[in-house]
Write an enzyme that holds these catalytic residues in place. Structure first.
Site, PDB file in Angstrom:
ATOM      1  N   ARG A 237      -6.641   9.335  -1.262  1.00 40.96           N
ATOM      2  CA  ARG A 237      -6.676  10.792  -1.224  1.00 40.96           C
ATOM      3  C   ARG A 237      -7.851  11.196  -0.342  1.00 40.96           C
ATOM      4  NH1 ARG A 237      -2.220  10.615  -2.863  1.00 40.96           N
ATOM      5  NH2 ARG A 237      -1.289  11.709  -4.641  1.00 40.96           N
ATOM      6  N   GLU A 266      -5.179  19.609   3.258  1.00 43.83           N
ATOM      7  CA  GLU A 266      -3.875  19.297   3.831  1.00 43.83           C
ATOM      8  C   GLU A 266      -2.977  20.520   3.776  1.00 43.83           C
ATOM      9  OE1 GLU A 266      -2.256  15.805   1.945  1.00 43.83           O
ATOM     10  OE2 GLU A 266      -3.929  14.542   2.598  1.00 43.83           O
ATOM     11  N   HIS A 285       0.192  12.599   5.965  1.00 44.85           N
ATOM     12  CA  HIS A 285       0.414  12.163   4.583  1.00 44.85           C
ATOM     13  C   HIS A 285       1.849  11.646   4.411  1.00 44.85           C
ATOM     14  CE1 HIS A 285      -1.137  12.815   0.235  1.00 44.85           C
ATOM     15  NE2 HIS A 285      -0.378  11.750   0.309  1.00 44.85           N
TER      16      HIS A 285
END
Length: 328
Positions: A237, A266, A285
Site C-alpha cells: 500500500r 490514488e 494499482h
C-alpha cells in the site's frame, strides 16, 4: 423473506444473479454524491454488504444496525472501520488466496521493468531518439543471480520469492515477524533483521499490509541503508512508504530506481514529482488486474458473503477471532 444486502460495485451478470437468488439486493455502481443518500438509506435494513474500492466508514456502519457480514472484493482490509466491525462482531470477509499468483506476476514485472529500464527505453524509441546502438548511459542491470530482499513473507511474498529463486537463481533474504519454513526449506531463504536486509539487497520488495504499525514503515532512514544501485519495489500500500522520502531518494540517485504499483494518494496526481522521474516505473494499482483473477475475486467474495450469512466463517474471515472470540 430473503435477507437484504447492499452491493456497492457493479458485478458480472452471472454473479449478480447468484446474489439475487439468495438475497434481496440493493445495487449501486460505486458510492458518490449522486447516490450516497440512497446508499445510506439502503443500509438501514441490510444484513450483508459487498463491494470494493470505497471506504466503509464509521458513519456508514452506524446506519446499518442489522449488518452481520461485509464481503470485500479484495485482500486488503485497510478501507474498513475494523474496530467497529470487531466490536459489533460483524464478519469481514476478504479474498486472500485468489489474487496471490497474479499479484506476484505484477511485482516481478516491476523488477524486470526497472532493472532493464523498459519504460524509459520504450519511450526513447517512440520519441524517435533511437539513432544507433545504445551506450552505457542507457544500460540496465541484470536480475538473474542477484539478491532479493522481501519485506513481508506472506502468500504474495512467497510467490514472488519462488519466481525470483527458481526462475532467476536469485538469493532470497526476507524480513517477517515469524520464520517461513517453506521458503527456507524450498528456496534457501534467509530470515534477517530489516537493516541487514536493506543493506544487502539488490532488489527490495515491499509486500506488507497497511496497519497502524506499518504506516510509513519505509522512510528516509531505510532508504539511506540501501545500496546506491538498489531497486525498490512497492506492491503493498502506498502509505506503508514515506512517499516524499522515496521521491528524494530517487531524485538524488541514492537508490537506482523504483517500481511502484501503489501510492499514498490514488489515483496518483499528474503533478506528483514521481511522474517526472525517469527512474520510476509507475502502474495504476494493477496487482490483481487480469480478467481471470478479477472474476475469481468476485466469485470468491460472493461465496464469502453467502457463507458468512449462513454462519460459516471457516474460510476467508479477516476478523474471525473478534467475531468468535476464544472461550475460557
Amino acid at each position: 423473506m430473503k435477507p437484504k444486502i447492499v452491493l456497492y460495485k457493479a458485478l458480472p451478470e452471472a454473479e449478480l444473479a447468484r446474489l439475487r437468488d439468495r438475497f434481496e439486493v440493493s445495487a449501486f455502481d460505486g458510492i458518490g454524491p449522486h447516490n450516497r443518500a440512497d446508499f445510506m438509506a439502503a443500509l438501514t435494513e441490510a444484513e450483508g454488504l459487498i463491494g470494493a474500492s470505497a471506504p466503509v466508514t464509521t458513519e456508514m456502519l452506524a446506519q446499518a444496525p442489522r449488518l452481520r457480514a461485509v464481503s470485500t472484493i479484495s485482500v486488503g482490509i485497510d478501507q474498513f472501520d475494523l474496530a467497529t466491525l470487531n466490536r459489533r462482531r460483524i464478519a469481514l470477509m476478504h479474498t486472500p488466496s485468489v489474487l496471490t499468483e497474479t499479484t506476484a506476476d505484477t511485482l516481478f514485472a516491476l523488477v524486470i521493468a526497472t532493472a532493464r529500464r523498459v519504460v524509459e527505453l520504450s519511450n526513447l524509441v517512440r520519441d524517435g531518439c533511437w539513432q544507433g546502438s545504445i551506450g552505457p548511459e542507457h544500460f540496465g542491470v541484470d536480475v538473474h543471480g542477484k539478491t532479493m530482499g522481501i519485506i513481508g513473507m506472506g502468500r504474495i511474498g512467497y510467490a514472488l520469492a519462488k519466481r525470483a529463486h527458481l526462475g532467476f537463481d536469485m538469493k532470497i533474504n526476507y524480513y517477517n515477524r515469524s520464520p517461513h519454513q517453506q521458503a527456507e526449506a524450498q528456496l534457501s531463504a534467509t530470515r534477517m533483521p530489516l537493516d541487514a536486509l536493506l543493506a544487502e539487497a539488490d532488489f527490495v520488495c515491499l509486500v506488507l499490509p497497511l496497519t497502524p504499525g506499518t504506516e510509513r514503515f519505509i522512510g528516509r532512514e531505510q532508504f539511506a541503508l540501501m545500496k546506491p544501485d538498489a531497486i525498490f519495489i512497492n506492491g503493498s500500500r502506498g502509505k506503508v512508504v514515506d512517499e516524499p522520502a522515496l521521491i528524494q531518494a530517487l531524485q538524488e540517485r541514492r537508490i537506482r530506481a523504483a517500481g511502484l504499483d501503489v501510492f499514498e494518494v490514488e489515483p496518483l496526481p499528474g503533478s506528483s514529482p514521481l511522474c517526472r522521474l525517469d527512474n520510476a516505473v509507475l502502474l495504476p494499482h494493477i496487482g490483481s488486474a487480469t480478467h481471470e483473477t478479477r472474476l475469481a475475486m468476485v466469485r470468491c467474495a460472493v461465496d464469502n458473503l453467502i457463507a458468512a450469512l449462513d454462519g460459516d466463517l471457516g474460510r476467508n474471515c479477516a476478523n474471525a477471532a473478534a467475531v468468535f472470540p476464544p472461550q475460557g
